[in-house]
Every structure is written in structure tokens, then in C-alpha cells.
Design an enzyme around this catalytic site. Structure first.
Site, PDB file in Angstrom:
ATOM      1  CG  ASP A  10     -46.891 124.453  60.848  1.00  0.00           C
ATOM      2  OD1 ASP A  10     -48.195 124.469  61.435  1.00  0.00           O
ATOM      3  OD2 ASP A  10     -46.656 124.065  59.791  1.00  0.00           O
ATOM      4  CB  SER A  11     -48.129 120.709  63.079  1.00  0.00           C
ATOM      5  OG  SER A  11     -48.475 120.821  61.771  1.00  0.00           O
ATOM      6  CE1 TYR A  42     -48.847 120.323  66.739  1.00  0.00           C
ATOM      7  CE2 TYR A  42     -49.440 122.437  66.372  1.00  0.00           C
ATOM      8  CZ  TYR A  42     -48.599 121.463  67.026  1.00  0.00           C
ATOM      9  OH  TYR A  42     -47.469 121.857  67.838  1.00  0.00           O
ATOM     10  N   GLY A  43     -54.156 118.960  62.747  1.00  0.00           N
ATOM     11  CA  GLY A  43     -55.403 119.160  62.090  1.00  0.00           C
ATOM     12  C   GLY A  43     -56.553 118.523  62.406  1.00  0.00           C
ATOM     13  CB  CYS A  73     -50.123 126.413  63.219  1.00  0.00           C
ATOM     14  SG  CYS A  73     -50.893 125.147  63.192  1.00  0.00           S
ATOM     15  CB  THR A  75     -54.545 123.566  63.445  1.00  0.00           C
ATOM     16  OG1 THR A  75     -54.647 123.182  61.993  1.00  0.00           O
ATOM     17  CG2 THR A  75     -55.536 122.791  64.250  1.00  0.00           C
ATOM     18  CD  GLU A 151     -44.895 118.063  57.614  1.00  0.00           C
ATOM     19  OE1 GLU A 151     -44.078 117.680  57.895  1.00  0.00           O
ATOM     20  OE2 GLU A 151     -45.157 119.371  57.733  1.00  0.00           O
ATOM     21  CB  CYS A 181     -53.883 124.790  56.485  1.00  0.00           C
ATOM     22  SG  CYS A 181     -52.530 123.661  56.869  1.00  0.00           S
ATOM     23  CB  THR A 182     -48.817 127.945  57.268  1.00  0.00           C
ATOM     24  OG1 THR A 182     -48.984 126.709  58.393  1.00  0.00           O
ATOM     25  CG2 THR A 182     -49.470 128.958  58.170  1.00  0.00           C
ATOM     26  CG  HIS A 183     -48.837 121.812  56.344  1.00  0.00           C
ATOM     27  ND1 HIS A 183     -48.785 122.289  57.382  1.00  0.00           N
ATOM     28  CD2 HIS A 183     -47.587 120.881  56.004  1.00  0.00           C
ATOM     29  CE1 HIS A 183     -48.237 121.715  57.854  1.00  0.00           C
ATOM     30  NE2 HIS A 183     -47.442 120.940  57.361  1.00  0.00           N
TER      31      HIS A 183
HETATM   32  N1  DGL Z   1     -49.942 124.099  59.051  1.00  0.00           N
HETATM   33  C1  DGL Z   1     -50.720 123.681  59.996  1.00  0.00           C
HETATM   34  C2  DGL Z   1     -52.098 124.499  59.838  1.00  0.00           C
HETATM   35  O1  DGL Z   1     -52.116 125.595  59.397  1.00  0.00           O
HETATM   36  C3  DGL Z   1     -51.288 122.433  60.394  1.00  0.00           C
HETATM   37  C4  DGL Z   1     -51.544 121.297  59.648  1.00  0.00           C
HETATM   38  C5  DGL Z   1     -51.633 120.308  60.600  1.00  0.00           C
HETATM   39  O2  DGL Z   1     -50.814 119.861  61.304  1.00  0.00           O
HETATM   40  O3  DGL Z   1     -52.523 119.366  60.235  1.00  0.00           O
HETATM   41  O4  DGL Z   1     -53.349 124.186  60.358  1.00  0.00           O
END
Ligand code: DGL
Length: 262
Positions: A10-11, A42-43, A73, A75, A151, A181-183
Site C-alpha cells: 500500500d502507499s 497515492y490518492g 490499496c 487507488t 497517516e 480506501c484501505t486507510h
Molecule cells: N490506502 C490507499 C487506498 O486504498 C491509498 C491512500 C493514499 O495513499 O492516498 O486508496
């Protein structure tokens, strides 16, 4: 039987929400995780950039001799999964398809999706869900502030509450909200507070771990040897809050103690 590890990336810390689910549903499997913290977020990046970044992390994982790869991720799944499957012969699983299969199985049609700006722009979730579920009604919202806040470790404070309220307040009559988004599962408690009781919150990690389990079984790739699994985390830049945020997710702190730079 294949004793090699499962690779995932992931990012940043978001993919650890998927890591956590894999740990609990596949207790025999070793896992290698890369957080591409040097390239976070990454978003908001272009599709071309996401393809390049994904290529690099998949190659890094292949160099570590993994047996399959999970793009943890949204994205990267929405903008690079197809290209990565083309480029690499190793099995690769993203977060969208397993979740869409689950929504279909549960016959859920009124669906909200929250994700990064790049994911929403790509329409990756919408297209996959519409392909699988006839007459689905989808409302998508880009939430560009959430991953950076995660983050930063701002997952449970007043600011997070206000931001989440602003992002989800206009979602009307949905039966499920996909955390695209996995965050976002890091904000699960606050998101739940903003929605009516009947709205199911969909954490993609669960669906992904089920899919990985099924895939390994079907292809005889499970690690059947009973052992204490090895977990290894690499970051592309260690100057970040990864340990602090990840330790709120993972109970066994030894897993996140020996992080290395890749
Ligand atoms: N966790 C990621 C996702 O699912 C990336 C979020 C990011 O880096 O902006 O999209």
C-alpha cells in the site's frame, strides 16, 4: 503446498487493515508488507504514476520471492490492477472485485462508496459493482483528507469527526457504505457514528482475506506446515508515523518493531 510468503503493498499504513485480516484468517501464512511511504499519498496522483509505483512495489515483492500479491490499496487497485496483471505472471488480487462479489452475494443494491480522489475519478468501484449487480444505485464521494489524517494518527479526534461528517452527510438512503480506501477502516468508529444503524460498513480487508484463502486452497498454494508465521514489514521511507498508527491495529507489537527500509 507452497511455503513462500504472501506479498502485499500500500502507499502507507492503510494496507495494514488488510494485513490484520489476513493474519487472522490465514494463521499459517507468512506475510511480507511494503508501505510505500516515500510516495505517500497515492490518492491524488495520475494513473500513469500509480502504474509506475505499483510496478516498482510488485517487483520489490517478487524479488523477495512471494507466491502471490495483494494490492492492499484502493487507488492502486482501481488504476493499476489490470496493467499489473498484464505485466506480471504472479497471481495478483486487488480489493475491489472480492468486495463487489460480496455485495452481490448479500444482494445489496443501494451502495455508498468513499475513497481517494484518484479512485473515485477512475470509476473503478462503480464499474465493477454495476457489472456484477443489476439495478444498483451508487453514490460515490472522494475523501482526499482522510488518508493523510490516518497517516498522521488523527483517527479518533474532533477534527476527524468533523471531516467525516462533511464527507458523508449527503449520502442518502444507502444500505451499505464501502470503505473504498484501505486507510478508512481506521476511522470505522467515527464513520459508524455518522450513519444510521441500518447501514452496513464494508471493510474490504475481510473480503480480500476470504478471496486469498479461497485462491490458495483452489491452487494448492497453502502453507500447510504448522509454524509460528513470519511477518515482515518494509517501508520506502521510515521517517513517518507508521509504527505509531500500525500499533493501534496490530496486537502483537513485535510484528511492527523490526521494520526495515527497502
Ligand atoms: N490506502 C490507499 C487506498 O486504498 C491509498 C491512500 C493514499 O495513499 O492516498 O486508496
Amino acid at each position: 503446498m507452497d511455503q513462500r510468503a504472501i506479498g502485499m503493498f500500500d502507499s502507507g499504513v492503510g494496507g495494514m487493515t488488510v494485513f490484520k485480516e489476513l493474519m487472522s484468517s490465514l494463521p499459517n501464512e507468512d506475510i511480507i508488507y511494503i508501505g510505500d511511504t516515500a510516495s505517500f499519498p497515492y490518492g491524488g496522483k495520475s494513473k500513469e504514476t500509480i502504474i509506475e509505483l505499483s510496478k516498482k512495489q510488485i517487483q520489490n515483492l517478487i524479488n523477495k520471492n512471494v507466491k502471490m500479491i495483494v494490492i492492499a490499496c484502493g487507488t492502486a487497485t482501481s488504476q493499476a490492477l489490470k496493467e499489473m496483471k498484464h505485466l506480471f505472471s504472479i497471481p495478483i488480487i486487488g480489493i475491489i472485485e472480492p468486495t463487489a462479489i460480496y455485495l452481490k452475494k448479500e444482494n445489496i443494491k443501494n451502495i455508498g462508496i468513499i475513497a481517494t480522489a484518484g479512485t473515485i475519478r477512475s470509476r473503478g468501484w462503480e464499474e465493477e459493482i454495476r457489472r456484477k449487480i443489476e439495478n444498483s444505485h451508487i453514490q460515490s464521494r472522494a475523501c482526499p483528507l482522510l488518508a493523510p489524517m490516518a497517516e498522521e494518527g488523527w483517527i479518533d479526534n474532533e477534527i476527524a469527526k468533523l471531516v467525516i461528517h462533511e464527507y458523508v452527510k449527503d449520502l442518502k438512503d444507502i444500505d451499505a457504505l464501502v470503505l473504498g480506501c484501505t486507510h478508512y477502516p481506521l476511522f470505522q468508529r467515527l464513520i459508524k457514528q455518522e450513519l444510521s444503524e441500518k447501514v452496513k460498513i464494508i471493510n474490504t480487508g475481510k473480503m480480500v482475506s476470504n478471496e486469498v484463502k479461497e485462491y490458495l486452497k483452489k491452487n494448492h498454494l497453502e502453507n500447510e506446515k504448522a509454524h509460528q508465521p513470519n511477518y515482515k514489514i518494509y517501508l520506502t521511507d521510515t521517517e513517518c508515523n507508521f509504527i505509531q498508527v500500525a500499533s493501534r491495529l496490530v496486537q502483537d507489537k513485535t510484528i511492527i518493531k523490526n521494520i526495515e527500509k527497502i
